[in-house]
Design a protein around this motif. Structure first.
Motif, PDB file in Angstrom:
ATOM      1  N   VAL A 104      48.210  38.493  45.333  1.00  0.00           N
ATOM      2  CA  VAL A 104      47.398  39.572  45.897  1.00  0.00           C
ATOM      3  C   VAL A 104      46.367  39.016  46.876  1.00  0.00           C
ATOM      4  O   VAL A 104      45.485  38.248  46.490  1.00  0.00           O
ATOM      5  N   PRO A 111      41.576  44.560  48.099  1.00  0.00           N
ATOM      6  CA  PRO A 111      42.979  44.131  48.217  1.00  0.00           C
ATOM      7  C   PRO A 111      43.653  44.695  49.464  1.00  0.00           C
ATOM      8  O   PRO A 111      43.482  45.876  49.764  1.00  0.00           O
ATOM      9  N   ALA A 114      50.080  42.594  48.915  1.00  0.00           N
ATOM     10  CA  ALA A 114      50.513  41.967  47.662  1.00  0.00           C
ATOM     11  C   ALA A 114      52.023  41.834  47.596  1.00  0.00           C
ATOM     12  O   ALA A 114      52.757  42.619  48.198  1.00  0.00           O
ATOM     13  N   ALA A 144      48.987  46.910  47.103  1.00  0.00           N
ATOM     14  CA  ALA A 144      47.988  45.864  46.857  1.00  0.00           C
ATOM     15  C   ALA A 144      46.986  46.244  45.770  1.00  0.00           C
ATOM     16  O   ALA A 144      46.609  45.415  44.939  1.00  0.00           O
TER      17      ALA A 144
END
Length: 178
Positions: A104, A111, A114, A144
């Protein structure tokens, strides 16, 4: 649509390319990891992009398989080997085993990208070892935020690399089992 990345592209597309897009920190959940992979990755990021990536890895199979003293010392020496790097490392504790492979990337806002799949955070896993040509791995891009929430969730059954009582929670063995 689902982006599936095969072995030849894994390292570039999942561990380097996100830095170009502004990602600054990487959370890794992996069954197995090697200090050599960490130094190779951080060195390359620094050389190519002139950035120090913040790296946080959770090694998930240590609760079942233990950890070699050589690996432990290798992880502990990374801070010295790559000055200025932010490196955190934790291990799954007995009897937990986390076999997931989740990567990630985040920036200061949270975030951003990922990947999940089969590749451990090792040189073999990412096609960087001599035997890699006979070895297949896959990673798929996923949401993410969900991946980050998973990473936070599994971190509860882990212990930090520098914890004074590490050996009570993870079996440290002298020779390499693998």
């Amino acid at each position: 649509s689902m982006t599936t990345l095969i072995s030849s592209e894994l390292f570039e597309k999942t561990l380097l390319k996100p830095i170009e897009n502004g990602a600054t920190s990487l959370h890794v959940i992996t069954g197995y990891a090697s200090p050599a992979m960490v130094t190779r990755h951080l060195d390359l990021a620094k050389d190519r992009y002139k950035v120090k990536v913040e790296l946080d890895i959770l090694v998930g199979m240590t609760g079942r398989d233990g950890l070699s003293r050589t690996s432990l010392l290798g992880f502990k020496s990374i801070a010295r080997q790559i000055p200025g790097s932010v490196f955190r490392c934790s291990f799954a504790t007995k009897p937990t085993s986390i076999h997931s492979k989740v990567f990630v990337w985040s920036n200061e806002r949270g975030p951003v990208q990922a990947f999940v799949g089969s590749a451990n955070y090792t040189q073999v896993g990412f096609g960087l070892a001599s035997q890699s040509s006979n070895h297949q791995e896959v990673l798929v891009e996923v949401d993410a935020q969900q991946a980050f929430e998973y990473a936070v969730d599994v971190a509860t059954s882990t212990i930090d690399l520098n914890h004074p009582d590490l050996a009570e929670y993870v079996d440290i063995f002298e020779e390499s089992k693998h």
